[in-house]
Design an enzyme around this catalytic site. Structure first.
Site, PDB file in Angstrom:
ATOM      1  N   HIS A 289       0.580  -1.120  -0.183  1.00 56.25           N
ATOM      2  CA  HIS A 289       0.315  -0.014   0.255  1.00 56.25           C
ATOM      3  C   HIS A 289       0.494   1.481  -0.313  1.00 56.25           C
ATOM      4  O   HIS A 289       2.051   1.222   0.056  1.00 56.25           O
ATOM      5  CB  HIS A 289      -0.597   0.266   1.397  1.00 56.25           C
ATOM      6  N   CYS A 305       2.850  -4.781   6.481  1.00 55.31           N
ATOM      7  CA  CYS A 305       3.109  -4.820   5.498  1.00 55.31           C
ATOM      8  C   CYS A 305       4.234  -3.991   4.284  1.00 55.31           C
ATOM      9  O   CYS A 305       4.288  -4.040   4.870  1.00 55.31           O
ATOM     10  CB  CYS A 305       1.445  -3.722   5.019  1.00 55.31           C
TER      11      CYS A 305
END
Length: 350
Positions: A289, A305
């Protein structure tokens, strides 16, 4: 008297080159200097603006070997991108930028490095946040996680740091429609063919994209997890993409900075905790992301992440299909073909 005057003239002559050099050092970062910049004969400083480095970073960005935020400094991310581009082209990676490496980059893209841009109404319309809250709980009441200023939005639009944008546009306000400014010409970015595999190097903080034959297509600096909140190992798959993701906080994440025992959502926007683009992976809560802090990519840890700049996350997501394998390398020399797939546990979505 004549001797005194001659001495004064000689003294002034000796001083003037120094003054001129200092003035040039401050004033030479303009459009012409960047567009005409030559290969630096020696390795530029990592902490000073340099016209040749601006050119180098823009060319790398166009080639899909992202230096992260284009800031005019030959920092860690720019050096990573340069090394990856050298490896792709079979050129020896040295401290000094090799002539053949510079020639390869410049030959790949002949358009101007920086161009004039007229600020439009959408750039300055807003609404803008007065201040980006530091804590997640303070963000949940906001209607959108927007930019804090037109300057921030313009810098991101052209993949630049706000400091570089200001350095190239001394005296500009950045908040008036119709104002002309100089920006990085990143619209000439190379189109990517279909991506067959992604590899995340957890040691180096990088993400690479490959085609079906194993050829390297693109490179991006990336933030990965910490020992407390690690990034997965093994192989996952891309399951979804979302251009304007809502951030979902789950109390199971147990962030030290969050006191809420109830789940909550944070509205979309470029300053959302997961930025303006989300690529979902086949382990719950994990993804690739964007970020509200492009200058911190690859320099700070995520919550598990893989974090890229907003523009790199979007480029990657738009060129990656569902089912694409994402291989996580635990060591720089580890071969993806030898890795065994592992199922990752639940982690935070950041």
């Amino acid at each position: 008297m004549m001797r005194w005057m001659l001495g004064a003239v000689m003294s002034l002559w000796l001083i003037c080159p120094v003054l001129a050099g200092n003035l040039d050092a401050k004033a030479n970062l303009d459009a012409k200097a960047v567009n005409d910049a030559a290969r630096p004969a020696k390795q530029p400083a990592t902490d000073k603006l340099n016209a040749s480095v601006v050119k180098l970073q823009v060319l790398l960005d166009r080639a899909q070997f992202s230096p992260g935020e284009i800031d005019g400094k030959l920092g860690e991310n720019a050096q990573k991108a340069l090394k990856a581009f050298a490896e792709q082209n079979g050129i020896a990676s040295e401290k000094a930028i090799a002539p053949e490496l510079w020639d390869k980059l410049t030959a790949a893209s002949e358009e101007s490095i920086v161009i004039d841009y007229k600020i439009d109404e959408a750039d300055v319309k807003g609404p803008f946040l007065k201040e980006l809250p530091a804590r997640l709980e303070q963000m949940r009441s906001l209607k959108a996680l927007s930019y804090t200023s037109a300057l921030e939005g313009l810098a991101e639009k052209f993949h630049m740091s706000a400091d570089l944008l200001k350095a190239l546009n001394a005296g500009k306000s950045f908040d008036k429609a119709g104002e002309m400014i100089v920006v990085a010409n990143v619209s000439a970015r190379k189109e990517l063919p279909r991506i067959a595999r992604l590899e995340v190097d957890k040691k180096l903080g990088t993400l690479k994209a490959f085609d079906g034959s194993g050829a390297l297509l693109a490179f991006y600096p990336a933030s990965i997890g910490s020992p407390d909140r690690p990034t997965p190992s093994g192989t996952l798959k891309v399951t979804s993409t979302n251009e304007k993701p809502t951030y979902h906080y789950n109390p199971e994440y147990k962030f030290k900075s969050v006191k809420s025992r109830e789940p909550f959502d944070i509205k979309p926007g470029p300053n959302n905790p997961v930025g303006s683009y989300w690529i979902g992976l086949s382990a719950q809560g994990y993804g690739i992301h964007g970020t509200a802090e492009p200058d911190r990519v690859s320099k700070s840890a995520s919550h598990g992440c893989v974090r890229l700049t907003n523009w790199d996350a979007r480029t990657l997501g738009e060129n990656t299909k569902r089912g694409t394998p994402v291989v996580f390398l635990d060591a720089p020399t580890e071969s993806s073909s030898k890795q065994k797939s592992k199922t990752a546990g639940k982690r935070a979505a950041n």
